[in-house]
Design a protein around this motif. Structure first.
Motif, PDB file in Angstrom:
ATOM      1  N   VAL A  44       3.894  -1.372   8.002  1.00  0.00           N
ATOM      2  CA  VAL A  44       3.996  -1.703   6.580  1.00  0.00           C
ATOM      3  C   VAL A  44       3.694  -3.184   6.410  1.00  0.00           C
ATOM      4  N   PRO A  45       3.261  -3.600   5.226  1.00  0.00           N
ATOM      5  CA  PRO A  45       3.042  -5.031   5.010  1.00  0.00           C
ATOM      6  C   PRO A  45       4.353  -5.801   5.162  1.00  0.00           C
ATOM      7  N   LEU A  46       4.339  -6.863   5.933  1.00  0.00           N
ATOM      8  CA  LEU A  46       5.540  -7.671   6.093  1.00  0.00           C
ATOM      9  C   LEU A  46       6.014  -8.206   4.744  1.00  0.00           C
ATOM     10  N   ALA A  47       5.066  -8.535   3.860  1.00  0.00           N
ATOM     11  CA  ALA A  47       5.429  -9.062   2.539  1.00  0.00           C
ATOM     12  C   ALA A  47       6.318  -8.090   1.771  1.00  0.00           C
ATOM     13  N   HIS A  48       6.129  -6.804   2.004  1.00  0.00           N
ATOM     14  CA  HIS A  48       6.927  -5.801   1.292  1.00  0.00           C
ATOM     15  C   HIS A  48       8.404  -5.925   1.643  1.00  0.00           C
ATOM     16  N   VAL A  49       8.702  -6.045   2.943  1.00  0.00           N
ATOM     17  CA  VAL A  49      10.107  -6.086   3.355  1.00  0.00           C
ATOM     18  C   VAL A  49      10.707  -7.484   3.245  1.00  0.00           C
ATOM     19  N   LEU A  50       9.878  -8.494   2.994  1.00  0.00           N
ATOM     20  CA  LEU A  50      10.403  -9.844   2.766  1.00  0.00           C
ATOM     21  C   LEU A  50      10.698 -10.113   1.304  1.00  0.00           C
ATOM     22  N   ASP A  51      10.379  -9.156   0.434  1.00  0.00           N
ATOM     23  CA  ASP A  51      10.600  -9.309  -1.001  1.00  0.00           C
ATOM     24  C   ASP A  51      11.958  -8.713  -1.361  1.00  0.00           C
ATOM     25  N   ALA A  52      12.947  -9.570  -1.589  1.00  0.00           N
ATOM     26  CA  ALA A  52      14.316  -9.096  -1.862  1.00  0.00           C
ATOM     27  C   ALA A  52      14.378  -8.201  -3.098  1.00  0.00           C
TER      28      ALA A  52
ATOM     29  N   TRP B 125      16.165   2.666   5.273  1.00  0.00           N
ATOM     30  CA  TRP B 125      17.531   2.453   4.801  1.00  0.00           C
ATOM     31  C   TRP B 125      18.452   2.155   5.979  1.00  0.00           C
ATOM     32  N   GLY B 126      19.732   1.992   5.663  1.00  0.00           N
ATOM     33  CA  GLY B 126      20.751   1.815   6.696  1.00  0.00           C
ATOM     34  C   GLY B 126      20.576   0.539   7.504  1.00  0.00           C
ATOM     35  N   ALA B 127      20.793   0.642   8.811  1.00  0.00           N
ATOM     36  CA  ALA B 127      20.760  -0.536   9.678  1.00  0.00           C
ATOM     37  C   ALA B 127      19.396  -1.214   9.649  1.00  0.00           C
ATOM     38  N   THR B 128      18.321  -0.426   9.620  1.00  0.00           N
ATOM     39  CA  THR B 128      16.974  -1.007   9.600  1.00  0.00           C
ATOM     40  C   THR B 128      16.771  -1.848   8.355  1.00  0.00           C
ATOM     41  N   ALA B 129      17.141  -1.299   7.204  1.00  0.00           N
ATOM     42  CA  ALA B 129      16.993  -2.049   5.949  1.00  0.00           C
ATOM     43  C   ALA B 129      17.913  -3.266   5.933  1.00  0.00           C
ATOM     44  N   ARG B 130      19.121  -3.131   6.500  1.00  0.00           N
ATOM     45  CA  ARG B 130      20.060  -4.270   6.489  1.00  0.00           C
ATOM     46  C   ARG B 130      19.528  -5.403   7.348  1.00  0.00           C
ATOM     47  N   ILE B 131      18.970  -5.099   8.504  1.00  0.00           N
ATOM     48  CA  ILE B 131      18.398  -6.135   9.361  1.00  0.00           C
ATOM     49  C   ILE B 131      17.203  -6.795   8.677  1.00  0.00           C
ATOM     50  N   LEU B 132      16.375  -5.987   8.036  1.00  0.00           N
ATOM     51  CA  LEU B 132      15.224  -6.552   7.328  1.00  0.00           C
ATOM     52  C   LEU B 132      15.665  -7.411   6.146  1.00  0.00           C
ATOM     53  N   ARG B 133      16.755  -7.030   5.504  1.00  0.00           N
ATOM     54  CA  ARG B 133      17.263  -7.848   4.397  1.00  0.00           C
ATOM     55  C   ARG B 133      17.747  -9.198   4.921  1.00  0.00           C
TER      56      ARG B 133
ATOM     57  N   SER C 283      34.156   9.629   2.235  1.00  0.00           N
ATOM     58  CA  SER C 283      34.076   8.607   1.193  1.00  0.00           C
ATOM     59  C   SER C 283      32.610   8.215   0.987  1.00  0.00           C
ATOM     60  N   ILE C 284      32.367   7.488  -0.099  1.00  0.00           N
ATOM     61  CA  ILE C 284      31.013   7.055  -0.391  1.00  0.00           C
ATOM     62  C   ILE C 284      30.696   5.798   0.417  1.00  0.00           C
ATOM     63  N   ARG C 285      29.641   5.853   1.201  1.00  0.00           N
ATOM     64  CA  ARG C 285      29.186   4.692   1.968  1.00  0.00           C
ATOM     65  C   ARG C 285      27.937   4.135   1.313  1.00  0.00           C
ATOM     66  N   LYS C 286      27.977   2.851   0.988  1.00  0.00           N
ATOM     67  CA  LYS C 286      26.827   2.195   0.368  1.00  0.00           C
ATOM     68  C   LYS C 286      25.974   1.514   1.439  1.00  0.00           C
ATOM     69  N   TYR C 287      24.683   1.401   1.159  1.00  0.00           N
ATOM     70  CA  TYR C 287      23.754   0.832   2.139  1.00  0.00           C
ATOM     71  C   TYR C 287      22.512   0.326   1.404  1.00  0.00           C
ATOM     72  N   TYR C 288      21.768  -0.551   2.078  1.00  0.00           N
ATOM     73  CA  TYR C 288      20.520  -1.064   1.529  1.00  0.00           C
ATOM     74  C   TYR C 288      19.380  -0.071   1.773  1.00  0.00           C
ATOM     75  N   THR C 289      18.423  -0.069   0.852  1.00  0.00           N
ATOM     76  CA  THR C 289      17.186   0.672   1.037  1.00  0.00           C
ATOM     77  C   THR C 289      16.017  -0.230   0.646  1.00  0.00           C
TER      78      THR C 289
END
Length: 199
Positions: free
Chosen positions: A146-154, A182-190, A167-173
């Protein structure tokens, strides 16, 4: 000509603090004395036609941990690994056929704790030359970039939630086309995106 990976390289020294799958769930009570298994993942970056790209995998739906999810190549550190970088590079060779000699290590991002009890260290690496990925049968269904610019754009990140252990678990996508990152991959990229934004 400026290095397309320059912003990432400059950001690695100021990438903030460690993260976890529990960041968005402050009410989670973690057991005291829990033991985390060390793991290394490679964040493989390559430059193609002047554009920085990020290589990711789609895990096999048959796996016990994180089936069908979008992930970095990587896995747990073995006794034979010299260090966590060696573990990440070994796993990348096994999972996607990336020769460790074709990777320049640029540095590490802060560690990340997963709900599956891994202490993950993301190793950021530059892929020096084009290569033909070879997905590991039974573990990796697909290798894509994927373009790096895509995942560097908050602004492309959102917070979602699903029921997990009652329970409801929230996560980044940070979706891209047909790929639901999503999940750990998205959190590390964030974490990486925030570091680049600060630099």
């Amino acid at each position: 000509m400026a290095d397309p990976l320059g912003p990432v390289i400059r950001a690695l020294g100021r990438a903030g603090s460690a993260s976890s799958d529990y960041d968005l769930n402050p009410d989670t009570v973690l057991p005291p004395g829990r033991k985390l298994r060390p793991a290394g993942v490679l964040v493989p970056l390559l430059v193609r036609n002047g554009e920085a790209r990020l290589i990711l995998t789609k895990r096999s739906s048959a796996l016990k941990h994180h089936p069908g999810q979008i992930a970095f190549p990587g896995g747990k550190q073995d006794d034979g690994d010299a260090d966590i970088t060696a573990a990440a590079l070994r796993e990348a060779r096994e999972e996607i056929g990336l020769d460790p000699g074709n990777v320049e290590s640029l540095g590490q991002l802060p560690g990340h704790e997963t709900v599956t009890s891994f202490a993950v260290t993301p190793v950021v690496g530059r892929v020096l030359a084009p290569f033909d990925p070879v997905p590991e049968a039974g573990e990796v269904d697909e290798v894509f970039d994927v373009p790096l610019a895509h995942v560097l754009d908050a602004a492309r990140y959102s917070v979602q939630g699903r029921r997990w252990r009652g329970s409801i678990r929230k996560y980044y996508t940070v979706p891209f086309g047909p790929y639901y990152i999503w999940g750990a991959t998205a959190r590390i990229l964030r974490t990486l995106a925030d570091a680049v934004d600060r630099s």
